[in-house]
Design a protein around this motif. Structure first.
Motif, PDB file in Angstrom:
ATOM      1  N   ALA A  12     -12.153  55.000 -29.991  1.00  0.00           N
ATOM      2  CA  ALA A  12     -12.979  54.420 -31.050  1.00  0.00           C
ATOM      3  C   ALA A  12     -14.003  53.436 -30.494  1.00  0.00           C
ATOM      4  N   ARG A  13     -13.606  52.662 -29.486  1.00  0.00           N
ATOM      5  CA  ARG A  13     -14.543  51.680 -28.945  1.00  0.00           C
ATOM      6  C   ARG A  13     -15.721  52.368 -28.271  1.00  0.00           C
ATOM      7  N   GLN A  14     -15.451  53.415 -27.500  1.00  0.00           N
ATOM      8  CA  GLN A  14     -16.551  54.106 -26.838  1.00  0.00           C
ATOM      9  C   GLN A  14     -17.486  54.753 -27.857  1.00  0.00           C
ATOM     10  N   ALA A  15     -16.904  55.370 -28.873  1.00  0.00           N
ATOM     11  CA  ALA A  15     -17.731  55.992 -29.912  1.00  0.00           C
ATOM     12  C   ALA A  15     -18.555  54.937 -30.641  1.00  0.00           C
ATOM     13  N   ALA A  16     -17.961  53.782 -30.894  1.00  0.00           N
ATOM     14  CA  ALA A  16     -18.676  52.711 -31.585  1.00  0.00           C
ATOM     15  C   ALA A  16     -19.832  52.187 -30.741  1.00  0.00           C
ATOM     16  N   ILE A  17     -19.605  52.042 -29.446  1.00  0.00           N
ATOM     17  CA  ILE A  17     -20.672  51.568 -28.555  1.00  0.00           C
ATOM     18  C   ILE A  17     -21.814  52.576 -28.511  1.00  0.00           C
ATOM     19  N   ASP A  18     -21.468  53.873 -28.414  1.00  0.00           N
ATOM     20  CA  ASP A  18     -22.509  54.907 -28.435  1.00  0.00           C
ATOM     21  C   ASP A  18     -23.297  54.851 -29.740  1.00  0.00           C
ATOM     22  N   LEU A  19     -22.586  54.666 -30.847  1.00  0.00           N
ATOM     23  CA  LEU A  19     -23.232  54.616 -32.150  1.00  0.00           C
ATOM     24  C   LEU A  19     -24.149  53.412 -32.258  1.00  0.00           C
ATOM     25  N   ARG A  20     -23.667  52.242 -31.831  1.00  0.00           N
ATOM     26  CA  ARG A  20     -24.501  51.041 -31.887  1.00  0.00           C
ATOM     27  C   ARG A  20     -25.724  51.181 -30.989  1.00  0.00           C
ATOM     28  N   THR A  21     -25.558  51.791 -29.825  1.00  0.00           N
ATOM     29  CA  THR A  21     -26.696  51.988 -28.927  1.00  0.00           C
ATOM     30  C   THR A  21     -27.751  52.859 -29.590  1.00  0.00           C
ATOM     31  N   ALA A  22     -27.301  53.924 -30.239  1.00  0.00           N
ATOM     32  CA  ALA A  22     -28.240  54.828 -30.910  1.00  0.00           C
ATOM     33  C   ALA A  22     -28.957  54.123 -32.064  1.00  0.00           C
ATOM     34  N   VAL A  23     -28.192  53.404 -32.874  1.00  0.00           N
ATOM     35  CA  VAL A  23     -28.787  52.734 -34.041  1.00  0.00           C
ATOM     36  C   VAL A  23     -29.753  51.635 -33.597  1.00  0.00           C
ATOM     37  N   ASN A  24     -29.342  50.821 -32.633  1.00  0.00           N
ATOM     38  CA  ASN A  24     -30.221  49.749 -32.159  1.00  0.00           C
ATOM     39  C   ASN A  24     -31.487  50.316 -31.534  1.00  0.00           C
ATOM     40  N   GLY A  25     -31.349  51.414 -30.797  1.00  0.00           N
ATOM     41  CA  GLY A  25     -32.524  52.051 -30.213  1.00  0.00           C
ATOM     42  C   GLY A  25     -33.455  52.590 -31.285  1.00  0.00           C
ATOM     43  N   MET A  26     -32.876  53.219 -32.297  1.00  0.00           N
ATOM     44  CA  MET A  26     -33.674  53.738 -33.404  1.00  0.00           C
ATOM     45  C   MET A  26     -34.470  52.616 -34.077  1.00  0.00           C
ATOM     46  N   LEU A  27     -33.795  51.503 -34.355  1.00  0.00           N
ATOM     47  CA  LEU A  27     -34.459  50.406 -35.040  1.00  0.00           C
ATOM     48  C   LEU A  27     -35.522  49.746 -34.156  1.00  0.00           C
ATOM     49  N   ALA A  28     -35.208  49.576 -32.875  1.00  0.00           N
ATOM     50  CA  ALA A  28     -36.180  48.961 -31.965  1.00  0.00           C
ATOM     51  C   ALA A  28     -37.445  49.804 -31.876  1.00  0.00           C
ATOM     52  N   GLN A  29     -37.297  51.115 -31.796  1.00  0.00           N
ATOM     53  CA  GLN A  29     -38.469  51.973 -31.699  1.00  0.00           C
ATOM     54  C   GLN A  29     -39.286  51.944 -32.982  1.00  0.00           C
ATOM     55  N   ARG A  30     -38.608  51.953 -34.115  1.00  0.00           N
ATOM     56  CA  ARG A  30     -39.324  51.895 -35.391  1.00  0.00           C
ATOM     57  C   ARG A  30     -40.087  50.583 -35.533  1.00  0.00           C
ATOM     58  N   ILE A  31     -39.499  49.489 -35.058  1.00  0.00           N
ATOM     59  CA  ILE A  31     -40.160  48.191 -35.154  1.00  0.00           C
ATOM     60  C   ILE A  31     -41.323  48.098 -34.174  1.00  0.00           C
ATOM     61  N   ASN A  32     -41.123  48.592 -32.955  1.00  0.00           N
ATOM     62  CA  ASN A  32     -42.148  48.463 -31.921  1.00  0.00           C
ATOM     63  C   ASN A  32     -43.248  49.510 -32.029  1.00  0.00           C
ATOM     64  N   GLU A  33     -42.951  50.646 -32.656  1.00  0.00           N
ATOM     65  CA  GLU A  33     -43.950  51.712 -32.808  1.00  0.00           C
ATOM     66  C   GLU A  33     -43.959  52.196 -34.259  1.00  0.00           C
ATOM     67  N   PRO A  34     -44.359  51.333 -35.173  1.00  0.00           N
ATOM     68  CA  PRO A  34     -44.237  51.654 -36.607  1.00  0.00           C
ATOM     69  C   PRO A  34     -45.130  52.788 -37.087  1.00  0.00           C
ATOM     70  N   ASP A  35     -46.154  53.146 -36.323  1.00  0.00           N
ATOM     71  CA  ASP A  35     -47.111  54.158 -36.785  1.00  0.00           C
ATOM     72  C   ASP A  35     -46.687  55.586 -36.459  1.00  0.00           C
ATOM     73  N   LEU A  36     -45.601  55.752 -35.702  1.00  0.00           N
ATOM     74  CA  LEU A  36     -45.141  57.100 -35.397  1.00  0.00           C
ATOM     75  C   LEU A  36     -44.518  57.737 -36.649  1.00  0.00           C
TER      76      LEU A  36
END
Length: 204
Positions: free
Chosen positions: A158-182
């Motif tokens: 569960a911990r590994q899956a949670a870390i993978d999930l958080r990495t994906a979500v944080n990456g998604m949000l960071a990209q949307r914030i940093n490149e909002p016009d895509l």
């Protein structure tokens, strides 16, 4: 001469005023960081002017700018955790609760992109770390484990899956914030793909 009881009351009032001022300093820093989206642009003098108080008054509560930024981010993180807890509590099962918790994070990040950048990309984070963020990690691990225990996701780490999930979500949000016009797909759809691929939860 001042009696002991009167002196005690005055000391209590002074502490109360100090707590209120500290809260106001942190509140002001949070507002400014949301606008600046960069902790390196925040100055104690600017915070003092915005309240307004003497800059020296801030040093009674925070030894330096990094300490103030850290306190502001701790408050933001507490708000994120609270929103996630409230969202998850309304759901009928563990999978829906995990999804709702993360969507609450997504909603907060979209409303406060500047704060989200500071929370994850700041110089203070690199220099000092933000150990309070372990609370969010623990909530996600518990959420994934609950899905596994309920048979809503395959058994596993569960911990590994949670870390993978958080990495994906944080990456998604960071990209949307940093490149909002895509041309980003809806965040809910992207999250459902993460949950399916990384945790094994069937899309809703």
């Amino acid at each position: 001469m001042e009696d002991t009881e009167t002196a005690a009351v005055r000391r209590r009032n002074a502490r109360g005023q100090g707590d209120r001022l500290r809260d106001e300093i942190v509140d002001t820093a949070v507002r400014m960081l949301d606008e600046l989206a960069d902790d390196e642009k925040l100055s104690l003098r600017a915070v003092a002017r915005a309240i307004p108080i003497a800059a020296t008054s801030i040093y009674l509560h925070f030894p330096d700018r990094d300490a103030l930024v850290l306190a502001a981010m701790a408050r933001c993180h507490e708000e994120l955790v609270r929103h996630g807890d409230e969202a998850a509590a309304t759901q009928p099962d563990a999978a829906a609760g995990l999804r709702a918790r993360i969507l609450a994070q997504v909603d907060w990040a979209q409303r406060h992109p500047g704060l989200y950048k500071v929370l994850h990309e700041s110089g203070v984070h690199r220099r000092l770390g933000m150990p309070f963020k372990e609370v969010m990690v623990a909530r996600t691990v518990d959420g994934v484990q609950a899905c596994m225990d309920a048979g809503l996701a395959p058994a596993g780490d569960a911990r590994q899956a949670a870390i993978d999930l958080r990495t994906a979500v944080n990456g998604m949000l960071a990209q949307r914030i940093n490149e909002p016009d895509l041309p980003w797909p809806p965040a809910r759809e992207q999250l459902d793909r993460f949950l399916a691929k990384l945790v094994g939860i069937s899309p809703r």
